[in-house]
Design an enzyme around this catalytic site. Sequence first.
Site, short mmCIF file in Angstrom:
data_model
loop_
_atom_site.label_atom_id
_atom_site.label_comp_id
_atom_site.label_asym_id
_atom_site.label_seq_id
_atom_site.Cartn_x
_atom_site.Cartn_y
_atom_site.Cartn_z
CG HIS A 1 82.71 106.17 61.67
ND1 HIS A 1 83.40 104.76 62.69
CD2 HIS A 1 82.14 106.76 61.92
CE1 HIS A 1 82.59 105.57 63.46
NE2 HIS A 1 82.07 106.66 63.14
CD GLU B 1 84.59 110.15 63.72
OE1 GLU B 1 82.79 111.42 64.12
OE2 GLU B 1 84.28 109.71 63.71
P1 PGA Z 1 79.47 109.04 68.63
O1 PGA Z 1 79.56 108.86 67.56
O2 PGA Z 1 78.99 110.68 68.71
O3 PGA Z 1 78.41 108.18 69.56
O4 PGA Z 1 80.38 109.23 69.48
C1 PGA Z 1 80.60 109.85 66.36
C2 PGA Z 1 80.57 108.77 65.42
O5 PGA Z 1 80.14 107.37 65.31
O6 PGA Z 1 81.13 109.64 63.91
#
Ligand code: PGA
Length: 242
Positions: A87, A159
């Site tokens: 992440h 992401e």
């Molecule tokens: P968020 O976070 O949906 O708050 O943008 C996504 C994540 O941390 O995977």
Amino acid sequence: MNLDLEGARALTKGLCEGAADFTCDVMVFPPAVFIEAVMETVRQYGAVEKIAVGAQNCSQFENGAYTGEVSATMLRSIGCAACLVGHSERRQYFNEGHDVLAQKTNQLLGEGIVPVFCVGEELADRRAGTHFEVIKTQLEQGLFHLAASEMAKVVVAYEPVWAIGTGETASPAQAQEVHKFIRDLIAAKYGAGLADNTRVLYGGSVKPDNAKELFAEADIDGGLVGGASLKAVNFLDICQAG
Ligand code: PGA
């Protein structure tokens, strides 16, 4: 790193109450210290078939004197189905680089746990137009050492760092462009069949009001939801958008 034990139980209960309507696979990733309580709550409310439980992180080491760490073996022993790897917050605040993330992936696969491998560029990369290169490197260095039989078990999450927790979402077209790029890279390395079967999730400010259009894109197979998952009603709405 949100909520406390009571909050985690209450949130899980809220999710269980909507679980009968799920038409997609749903998994939750609580902080390590709450995993068992969340599992217990899921059992208590009869949602074991509907909600799987994973972890947010694991050690790159197998076992031994690594104070404070949680091993893949420990996660497997309590019944964790999956675990996030790489992440952006782990990469950014805990300096987890490609080698460490590759080791974590190996540890998880060794225990039969699904790695949910996260990739994504920072705002500066996107502005400089280097985001494809960044993502390619993350995949090549963290995942592409795997044999096809192992890669077939991995879930990938795109992401974009600039969209996480910022309220800013990649447009469906922006996300789709990168998801296709990711799938094409997997296809080039492992073949089209494996690439088509790989789940590529989008994460970064997924909300009830944007989930449907994101999930409608051809290469977006689901979401990795952060902030919006902290309110059961929002998460349930997103689950209905698939
Ligand atoms: P968020 O976070 O949906 O708050 O943008 C996504 C994540 O941390 O995977």
